[in-house]
Scaffold this motif. Structure first.
Motif, PDB file in Angstrom:
ATOM      1  N   HIS A 120      -0.939  14.132 -12.340  1.00  8.76           N
ATOM      2  CA  HIS A 120      -1.166  12.863 -11.655  1.00  8.76           C
ATOM      3  C   HIS A 120      -0.644  11.763 -12.553  1.00  8.76           C
ATOM      4  O   HIS A 120      -0.874  11.764 -13.732  1.00  8.76           O
ATOM      5  CB  HIS A 120      -2.650  12.627 -11.369  1.00  8.76           C
ATOM      6  CG  HIS A 120      -2.890  11.469 -10.459  1.00  8.76           C
ATOM      7  ND1 HIS A 120      -3.092  11.631  -9.112  1.00  8.76           N
ATOM      8  CD2 HIS A 120      -2.895  10.155 -10.687  1.00  8.76           C
ATOM      9  CE1 HIS A 120      -3.242  10.442  -8.554  1.00  8.76           C
ATOM     10  NE2 HIS A 120      -3.122   9.523  -9.499  1.00  8.76           N
ATOM     11  N   GLY A 121       0.079  10.839 -11.977  1.00 10.93           N
ATOM     12  CA  GLY A 121       0.559   9.761 -12.815  1.00 10.93           C
ATOM     13  C   GLY A 121       1.516   8.878 -12.064  1.00 10.93           C
ATOM     14  O   GLY A 121       2.030   9.260 -11.014  1.00 10.93           O
ATOM     15  N   GLU A 122       1.725   7.710 -12.605  1.00  7.11           N
ATOM     16  CA  GLU A 122       2.658   6.777 -11.990  1.00  7.11           C
ATOM     17  C   GLU A 122       4.010   6.878 -12.665  1.00  7.11           C
ATOM     18  O   GLU A 122       4.243   7.731 -13.499  1.00  7.11           O
ATOM     19  CB  GLU A 122       2.084   5.354 -12.083  1.00  7.11           C
ATOM     20  CG  GLU A 122       1.461   4.859 -10.782  1.00  7.11           C
ATOM     21  CD  GLU A 122       2.482   4.652  -9.682  1.00  7.11           C
ATOM     22  OE1 GLU A 122       3.593   4.215  -9.990  1.00  7.11           O
ATOM     23  OE2 GLU A 122       2.167   4.949  -8.511  1.00  7.11           O
ATOM     24  N   LEU A 124       2.365   2.711 -20.730  1.00 11.23           N
ATOM     25  CA  LEU A 124       1.669   2.737 -19.443  1.00 11.23           C
ATOM     26  C   LEU A 124       2.036   1.556 -18.557  1.00 11.23           C
ATOM     27  O   LEU A 124       1.635   1.485 -17.407  1.00 11.23           O
ATOM     28  CB  LEU A 124       0.153   2.731 -19.675  1.00 11.23           C
ATOM     29  CG  LEU A 124      -0.387   3.901 -20.483  1.00 11.23           C
ATOM     30  CD1 LEU A 124      -1.881   3.775 -20.679  1.00 11.23           C
ATOM     31  CD2 LEU A 124      -0.079   5.212 -19.777  1.00 11.23           C
ATOM     32  N   ASN A 136      -2.403  11.394  -2.478  1.00  8.16           N
ATOM     33  CA  ASN A 136      -1.706  10.177  -2.892  1.00  8.16           C
ATOM     34  C   ASN A 136      -1.211  10.250  -4.328  1.00  8.16           C
ATOM     35  O   ASN A 136      -0.912   9.243  -4.945  1.00  8.16           O
ATOM     36  CB  ASN A 136      -2.646   8.982  -2.741  1.00  8.16           C
ATOM     37  CG  ASN A 136      -3.011   8.773  -1.292  1.00  8.16           C
ATOM     38  OD1 ASN A 136      -2.144   8.563  -0.461  1.00  8.16           O
ATOM     39  ND2 ASN A 136      -4.284   8.890  -0.986  1.00  8.16           N
ATOM     40  N   HIS A 172       4.871   8.189 -16.206  1.00 12.53           N
ATOM     41  CA  HIS A 172       4.611   9.592 -16.483  1.00 12.53           C
ATOM     42  C   HIS A 172       5.639  10.498 -15.832  1.00 12.53           C
ATOM     43  O   HIS A 172       5.882  11.604 -16.293  1.00 12.53           O
ATOM     44  CB  HIS A 172       3.234   9.989 -15.952  1.00 12.53           C
ATOM     45  CG  HIS A 172       2.139   9.095 -16.430  1.00 12.53           C
ATOM     46  ND1 HIS A 172       1.327   9.414 -17.480  1.00 12.53           N
ATOM     47  CD2 HIS A 172       1.758   7.865 -16.026  1.00 12.53           C
ATOM     48  CE1 HIS A 172       0.473   8.421 -17.696  1.00 12.53           C
ATOM     49  NE2 HIS A 172       0.708   7.476 -16.823  1.00 12.53           N
ATOM     50  N   GLN A 184      -7.112   5.851  -7.004  1.00 16.73           N
ATOM     51  CA  GLN A 184      -6.598   6.364  -8.275  1.00 16.73           C
ATOM     52  C   GLN A 184      -5.265   5.723  -8.649  1.00 16.73           C
ATOM     53  O   GLN A 184      -4.975   5.509  -9.827  1.00 16.73           O
ATOM     54  CB  GLN A 184      -6.468   7.887  -8.235  1.00 16.73           C
ATOM     55  CG  GLN A 184      -7.789   8.602  -8.389  1.00 16.73           C
ATOM     56  CD  GLN A 184      -8.563   8.125  -9.608  1.00 16.73           C
ATOM     57  OE1 GLN A 184      -8.131   8.286 -10.740  1.00 16.73           O
ATOM     58  NE2 GLN A 184      -9.716   7.504  -9.383  1.00 16.73           N
ATOM     59  N   ASP A 185      -4.456   5.412  -7.650  1.00 16.63           N
ATOM     60  CA  ASP A 185      -3.196   4.743  -7.971  1.00 16.63           C
ATOM     61  C   ASP A 185      -3.449   3.323  -8.483  1.00 16.63           C
ATOM     62  O   ASP A 185      -2.692   2.820  -9.306  1.00 16.63           O
ATOM     63  CB  ASP A 185      -2.257   4.723  -6.760  1.00 16.63           C
ATOM     64  CG  ASP A 185      -1.496   6.039  -6.635  1.00 16.63           C
ATOM     65  OD1 ASP A 185      -1.617   6.856  -7.562  1.00 16.63           O
ATOM     66  OD2 ASP A 185      -0.798   6.249  -5.637  1.00 16.63           O
ATOM     67  N   LEU A 219      -3.673   3.102 -12.012  1.00 16.24           N
ATOM     68  CA  LEU A 219      -2.404   3.280 -12.728  1.00 16.24           C
ATOM     69  C   LEU A 219      -1.472   2.086 -12.578  1.00 16.24           C
ATOM     70  O   LEU A 219      -0.404   2.054 -13.159  1.00 16.24           O
ATOM     71  CB  LEU A 219      -1.695   4.534 -12.195  1.00 16.24           C
ATOM     72  CG  LEU A 219      -2.461   5.835 -12.406  1.00 16.24           C
ATOM     73  CD1 LEU A 219      -1.954   6.906 -11.477  1.00 16.24           C
ATOM     74  CD2 LEU A 219      -2.367   6.288 -13.843  1.00 16.24           C
ATOM     75  N   LYS A 220      -1.882   1.106 -11.795  1.00 18.56           N
ATOM     76  CA  LYS A 220      -1.006  -0.055 -11.558  1.00 18.56           C
ATOM     77  C   LYS A 220      -1.256  -1.113 -12.621  1.00 18.56           C
ATOM     78  O   LYS A 220      -2.253  -1.808 -12.575  1.00 18.56           O
ATOM     79  CB  LYS A 220      -1.304  -0.672 -10.195  1.00 18.56           C
ATOM     80  CG  LYS A 220      -0.859   0.160  -9.044  1.00 18.56           C
ATOM     81  CD  LYS A 220       0.444  -0.362  -8.500  1.00 18.56           C
ATOM     82  CE  LYS A 220       0.870   0.481  -7.318  1.00 18.56           C
ATOM     83  NZ  LYS A 220       2.222   0.189  -6.903  1.00 18.56           N
ATOM     84  N   SER A 256      -3.973   4.064  -3.063  1.00 18.35           N
ATOM     85  CA  SER A 256      -5.196   4.842  -3.249  1.00 18.35           C
ATOM     86  C   SER A 256      -5.950   4.309  -4.467  1.00 18.35           C
ATOM     87  O   SER A 256      -5.371   3.660  -5.345  1.00 18.35           O
ATOM     88  CB  SER A 256      -4.847   6.318  -3.459  1.00 18.35           C
ATOM     89  OG  SER A 256      -4.348   6.516  -4.762  1.00 18.35           O
ATOM     90  N   GLY A 299       0.517  10.162  -7.628  1.00 16.89           N
ATOM     91  CA  GLY A 299       1.703   9.415  -8.026  1.00 16.89           C
ATOM     92  C   GLY A 299       2.843  10.284  -8.497  1.00 16.89           C
ATOM     93  O   GLY A 299       4.005   9.884  -8.483  1.00 16.89           O
ATOM     94  N   THR A 326       4.321  -1.096 -16.332  1.00 13.90           N
ATOM     95  CA  THR A 326       5.440  -1.048 -15.404  1.00 13.90           C
ATOM     96  C   THR A 326       6.540  -1.965 -15.939  1.00 13.90           C
ATOM     97  O   THR A 326       6.268  -3.110 -16.277  1.00 13.90           O
ATOM     98  CB  THR A 326       4.982  -1.532 -14.020  1.00 13.90           C
ATOM     99  OG1 THR A 326       3.871  -0.729 -13.633  1.00 13.90           O
ATOM    100  CG2 THR A 326       6.081  -1.394 -12.991  1.00 13.90           C
ATOM    101  N   ASP A 374      -4.760  15.775  -4.666  1.00 18.43           N
ATOM    102  CA  ASP A 374      -4.777  14.384  -4.224  1.00 18.43           C
ATOM    103  C   ASP A 374      -3.519  14.076  -3.404  1.00 18.43           C
ATOM    104  O   ASP A 374      -2.404  14.135  -3.913  1.00 18.43           O
ATOM    105  CB  ASP A 374      -4.834  13.473  -5.460  1.00 18.43           C
ATOM    106  CG  ASP A 374      -4.839  11.999  -5.088  1.00 18.43           C
ATOM    107  OD1 ASP A 374      -4.855  11.688  -3.884  1.00 18.43           O
ATOM    108  OD2 ASP A 374      -4.817  11.175  -6.012  1.00 18.43           O
TER     109      ASP A 374
END
Lengths: 269, 339, 618
Positions: free
Chosen positions: B287-289, A17, B310, B292, C522-523, C526-527, C520, B312, A19, B308
């Motif tokens: 949804h994911g960054e 997860l 936005n 993912h 939700q983002d 995830l950061k 956002s 990811g 970065t 959504d």
């Protein structure tokens, strides 16, 4: 009932997860803030460990070793998250191995560790690991290790290994098209590079954890240092892909129209 | 001066698979960049002799063959021995092979037997001033690097779907190579498809349909509609011929509301899943960054349907994001495809 | 399947000491304890009490998936920490930087959207009329009050520090710290805490048994150390069982929400810069910016329970705060690396519960150690842990039982005579004025600070649910009754809180997302600070009486949810999605309904649960 001696090899990788960003340092390529990134046991190696634990519990008398080459402090940290999930004896190699290490060099370090395991019966040996790793993703280390240990039966992308009463194993390997190749292995020794397997992540069992740590802490303390120098692998560049696309965001379009656009797009050649 | 050996396995019908033909193109292109390079093919299988024809016209000096009944199916012990014999007979300094399950199973071990070095899943090859380099991905397709080695023989497996497949023309001289094939404790029984019903993984499909966890979550009415989601997705796969991928979270899902019954870990893309190659990808309810979304790193055209704006999965990664209810959209898509 | 079936016999084991939660307090305790248990050669010098002949059995169970996952921007004077590690080069700790420059900024409202009392508006007008005093809509206080400054202190990463301490502890072989192990509750038998029960695994979200059910183990221990933070399940269970000391109250709370950001290369801020802000985006919201080495910084805000807004939200206010011109000039071009939120028990020493009992002791924030005047908690928590560690070693050596009387003498007495207690008492009146309003609160803080605790602005703290106004009342003048009702309806239908509607009506512009710092909500999850939830446990956020929610017009729990894990729900009963929960616990004290009037338990319970943020960068 057969008795197996399962040696699971697994490295540590950053928590997926996180970065990740490559950086070049004096010792070559690595990850930015690598020492700060939370680590986990490589996901495929974890599958292998859970499968090994399940196999050993179903076949009393079997033993499981976990061989891992990683910086001691990181390994200790990861063990705390892992040790409650499966019973194993730890064999630690104190080494900085990451995505940019050479597979053959890592395999050499692991081979020395496997050869040092007292009480390992080669005729019962199942060498487990991930079919690939989440760091190098090469699918090479385990295979080379198998070669170094003289294991002539190798399987990769394994999702299932079912032992039969006579000690043979039915093994399912992933092949193209979402199918499995089914093989019957008459007897160990063998190498199994695991894909995800079929077991869910085991629950945390505090008793297993306590038991594991009794042997794991001394094993960590006496972990032999092994310096990986790159094994002749030269990396002239490592970079993040330039991947930003200019996304067209479509809001407030009726579903019917969205559907029509999608159907037209699918039909485009 | 490099001697390049293309190492491929013949299919059961004596042909060569698409990844092998793609690797042939890669080998030919690399040889063209290396002055004086020698290019050979090494084919093993039960019908290796027949397979050589598919490589004609690619610039191979000859095709070395190991042909034996025990090579009809992939098995480590026999495949590795055959490959070792081909490499030895060729005197190759570079060994290229398609990264198929069969070649990936043996390539690293054979490199160790030949005291060589190995790198896998290369997506590009190049040469500068006679020095060969390969491009490959690290950390689950999150970063890309260029690698080279002094050590020879250097074994490289090539990702399928990257190079154009070679189209044969003319003839290719072939030469059998003796290979002592060992006894093995492994008996290959055959292939098995997942028992969960329809075959949903179709590597050759033009379209990848990615289902996200949103399909199993509670919708606006506070309820999950998993069976409706299953019906819509299977309906779409049936009509479109798309291949099905799932995000890790949907594949892992269980418990409340249930999970999509036909999804297995084989379907998982991204993170610990696969990174398939398709011309187009449609992601729904994902949804994911970055970690993912590597699942569609190698998908060319990408669209997403998500509530959504936005998301990811989509922002900066998809070409088009439809902010819409995937249940309604896919129901209509299925109607249109049926009509 | 039922848990009483024989195959589900609950396993049990014995230990000398079991700790709940691994934060700075428990870390300080275990560090001190293991040092005391070890002989000169590092081997155990004392033997186990429960397993004579064996080394001491010291266990700690932490809910998060790893040690040091979580969020806390730390600037501290670090007195306790420095004392515990006399020879340590603190500079070797990740993100360590000595405090080099400290500023307090009073932020004016450049948008005119903030709800400011008349006196504040008047002060703002005055400052605006004197532009040489206010740069970038901010007035820098000429000096940092003595009670607030962190001179001689340092900033560092609490997550990294906890990981480092955890590693040290484990390598002694004298303690085991287990992550991903939520504790369901304490085992209280005959008025004595006999240990803890770990949470059941293999159950669905509602706690129903599933295949693979594994009853949570009972860990029976001679001493249970509770350090599970402000919203911890076990600490609150003890409060329910044993009550609170006379006069103690736990009514004041805040959510701290922050991001770790990478500053742009041209940002001139030096490592060690510490900026405190007040006055904006609403007067009740305080902010902070701590600059670490390598162009990293922590930037965040506190949203308190006395901010009487039924649609209070931390995330959107954080975005507005970051964009205030006085901060934006530093933050422009930066990128969010990680993000997180936590509850703070702002009652401080006023909320001190019973610290010890037969077989148990409490340390850290849940024991009331946070200093609400100096705005400091980590070093205080650590120090209470050290005090308990010393006490336990003393009792162990003397062969005395861990009962209330002995723990009072050995631990509580140490605590009472320490700087933590002294300074905590000096700050106990500091926040009372905020119960009356922002201006009274600021005056009260100054009075308390400068009088060293003698004075304060009077104000009786109320529980958050006792003071939260209705939507109509809060929005009066901006929305009429019909518009407020429509906003509530839209919120329900759209599955979101009311804060955007309220803020839009007040004139707050919707933040334009740049995909870097302004992302956002939700983002943000995830950061770097990503969220994971194990499916093996029951949901840890539970609505006790759904019918109360159906009638609730002010679902503050939804608006204040740091991860958007709570949504209004079609039938008016909020729906919980644990995959978005960062375990900040804000829902617990933001719930506007009371389920148990006798105990003050709100209608929303926050229980043991695994997972949460996956980030150690904080």
């Amino acid at each position: 009932m057969p008795v197996f001696h399962v040696v699971v090899c697994g490295g540590l990788v950053p928590d997926p997860l996180q970065t990740l960003e490559p950086v070049q340092g004096p010792a070559g390529w690595g990850l930015k803030n690598e020492s700060m990134l939370p680590a986990i046991l490589d996901p495929w190696a974890a599958s292998a460990l859970f499968e090994a634990d399940s196999l050993a519990r179903a076949n009393p008398g079997s033993r499981v070793w976990l061989v891992s080459a990683a910086p001691k402090a990181k390994l200790q940290q990861v063990l705390m998250a892992l040790a409650q999930k499966a019973a194993f004896e730890l064999v630690a190699v104190d080494a900085q191995a990451g995505g940019f290490s050479d597979a053959a060099e890592c395999a050499s370090a692991l081979a020395a560790a496997v050869n040092s395991i007292a009480g390992l019966d080669r005729s019962r040996l199942l060498l487990f690991g991930g079919w690939e790793s989440a760091s190098r993703g090469a699918g090479a280390t385990l295979a080379i290790l198998g070669e170094m240990l003289g294991i002539s039966e190798q399987f990769q992308g394994v999702d299932q290994a079912s032992p039969k009463p006579d000690g043979s194993l039915e093994i399912l390997e992933r092949v193209e098209g979402g199918r499995h190749q089914v093989s019957l292995l008459s007897a160990p020794p063998a190498l199994l590079g695991w894909a995800t397997g079929s077991l869910p992540e085991p629950p945390n069992n505090p008793q297993v954890g306590m038991l594991n740590m009794r042997s794991a802490m001394p094993a960590l303390q006496k972990a032999a240092p092994s310096r990986l120098t790159g094994g002749g692998l030269a990396l002239s560049s490592v970079e993040l892909p330039s991947q930003r696309r200019d996304t067209r965001v479509v809001k407030d379009m009726p579903e019917d129209q969205v559907a029509r656009e999608i159907v037209e797009w699918i039909a485009e050649k | 001066m490099e001697t390049i050996l293309l190492l491929v396995a013949a299919e059961e019908d004596g042909g060569l698979g698409k990844p092998a033909l793609e690797a042939a193109t890669a080998a030919r292109e690399l040889a063209a960049r290396l002055e004086g390079a020698k290019l050979l093919a090494g084919i093993f299988g039960a019908q290796a002799g027949r397979a050589g024809a598919a490589l004609a016209g690619a610039g191979f000096g000859e095709a070395l063959l190991v042909e034996h009944e025990s090579l009809a199916r992939a098995r480590f012990a026999t495949d590795a021995a055959a490959c070792q014999a081909l490499v030895a007979a060729s005197g190759a300094s570079l060994v290229l092979a398609p990264a198929t399950s069969r070649l990936q199973r043996v390539l690293a071990a054979v490199s160790a037997r030949c005291r060589g070095a190995v790198d896998t899943h290369a997506t590009a090859l190049g040469a500068e001033s006679g020095a060969v380099h390969a491009t490959r991905w690290f950390y689950r397709q999150r970063m890309v690097g260029r690698v080279s080695r002094e050590r020879r023989p250097w074994f490289l497996s090539l990702e399928p779907g990257v190079f154009a497949p070679h189209a044969a023309s003319g003839d290719l001289v072939s030469r059998p190579v003796p290979a002592p094939l060992p006894e093995s404790r492994t008996r290959v029984e055959g292939l098995r498809s997942p028992s969960s019903g329809a075959q949903t993984i179709r590597p050759d499909a033009p379209l990848l349909f990615v289902a996200g966890a949103g399909w199993c979550k509670k919708q606006a009415d506070g309820l999950a509609h998993v069976s409706e989601a299953e019906r819509l997705i299977l309906g779409f796969l049936g009509k479109s011929g798309a291949s099905l991928g799932g995000s890790k979270s949907v594949v892992d899902q269980k418990g409340e509301g249930g999970a999509l019954s036909f999804l297995t870990h084989l379907n998982q893309v991204g993170q610990t899943g696969s990174t398939p190659r398709h011309a187009k990808g449609l992601a729904t309810c994902c949804h994911g960054e970055e970690p993912h979304t590597v699942g569609w790193r190698f998908v060319s055209g990408r669209r997403a349907v998500n509530l959504d704006a936005n998301c990811g999965w989509a922002q900066g990664k998809a070409d088009v994001l439809y902010v819409a209810d995937a249940f309604k959209v896919m129901a209509r898509v299925n109607e249109l495809l049926a009509g | 399947m039922t848990p009483s079936q024989p195959e589900f016999q609950r396993p049990s084991m014995r230990a000398d000491v079991v700790c709940v939660g691994f934060g700075p307090a428990t870390a300080g305790f275990l560090m001190t304890l293991t040092q005391g248990l070890a002989g000169a050669d590092g081997a155990p010098a004392l033997e186990s009490r429960v397993m004579p002949g064996a080394p001491p059995q010291v266990l700690c169970y932490e809910r998060a998936d790893d040690l040091g996952y979580g969020v806390s921007g730390v600037v501290t004077r670090g007195r306790g920490l420095k004392e515990s590690f006399p020879g340590l080069d603190f500079g070797s700790l990740p993100l360590y930087s000595e405090v080099a420059e400290e500023q307090v900024l009073y932020l004016l409202d450049p948008l005119g959207a903030s709800r400011r009392p008349a006196l504040v508006r008047a002060a703002d007008r005055l400052l605006k009329s004197l532009p040489f005093l206010a740069r970038d809509h901010a007035f820098r206080l000429p000096y940092v009050p003595s009670f607030l400054h962190k001179k001689g202190g340092f900033t560092f990463s609490l997550g990294q520090f906890n990981q480092w301490v955890g590693g040290l502890l484990m390598s002694t072989g004298l303690a085991q710290v287990w992550p991903a192990s939520p504790v369901a509750g304490a085992l209280i038998e005959n008025g004595r805490v006999e240990g803890v029960r770990l949470a059941d695994q293999g159950v669905d979200a509602r706690g129903n048994l599933e295949p693979g059910y594994l009853p949570g183990m009972d860990v029976r221990a001679a001493l249970t150390v509770v350090g599970d933070g402000p919203v911890g399940q076990v600490g609150r269970q003890l409060d329910r069982h044993f009550g609170l000391p006379k006069g103690a109250q736990r009514h004041e709370w805040a959510v701290g929400m922050k991001a770790v950001v990478e500053l742009s290369p041209d940002c001139p801020l030096k490592p060690g810069t510490v900026i405190h802000t007040l006055g904006y985006p609403e007067p009740e919201i305080f902010g902070f910016l701590y600059v670490y080495p390598n162009r990293l910084a922590s930037a965040g805000i506190f949203v308190p329970s006395w901010f009487d807004n039924p649609g209070r939200t931390a995330y959107r206010y954080l975005q507005h705060w970051m964009q205030h011109p006085a901060l934006w000039r530093h933050l422009r071009g930066s990128e969010m690396k990680s993000w997180g939120a936590k509850s703070l028990l702002e009652s401080g020493i006023r909320g001190e519960p019973f610290l010890v009992g037969d077989g148990w002791a409490r340390v850290g924030e849940n024991s009331g150690s946070t200093n609400v005047l100096t705005g400091s908690g980590v070093d205080e928590a650590w120090t209470t842990g050290v005090q308990l560690g010393r006490a336990v070693v003393e009792l162990w050596r003397r062969g005395l039982p861990f009962d209330r009387e002995n723990l009072e003498k050995a631990y509580v007495r140490r605590r009472r005579s320490s700087w933590v207690e002294r300074e905590g008492r000096a700050g106990r009146k500091a926040r009372d004025g905020f119960q009356k309003g922002f201006v009274q609160g600021m005056l009260g803080m100054a009075l308390t600070g400068f009088s060293k605790g003698l004075l304060g602005w009077p104000g009786r703290p109320l529980q958050p649910h006792q003071r939260v106004p209705t939507l109509e009342k809060y929005a009066a003048g901006r929305l009429d009754a019909a518009q407020a009702a429509e906003l509530r309806r839209q919120s329900q239908a759209g599955g979101r809180g009311v804060h955007d509607g309220l803020m839009d009506a007040a004139g707050w512009p919707r933040p334009t997302l740049d995909g870097r710092l302004l992302v956002s909500h939700q983002d943000a999850l995830l950061k770097g600070g990503k969220v994971r939830a194990s499916g093996r446990y029951a949901d840890h956020v539970v609505i006790l009486k759904p019918e109360l929610c159906a009638d609730c017009g002010e679902k503050v729990c939804v608006d204040m949810c740091s991860g958007q894990a709570l949504t209004p729900g079609a039938d008016g009963v909020p729906v919980f999605d644990r995959e978005k929960c960062v375990h900040c616990g804000a829902c617990l004290w933001n719930c506007a309904k009371v389920a148990e009037p006798a105990t003050g338990q709100t209608n929303l319970d926050f229980r043991a649960g695994a997972g949460g943020l996956h980030s150690a960068e904080n």
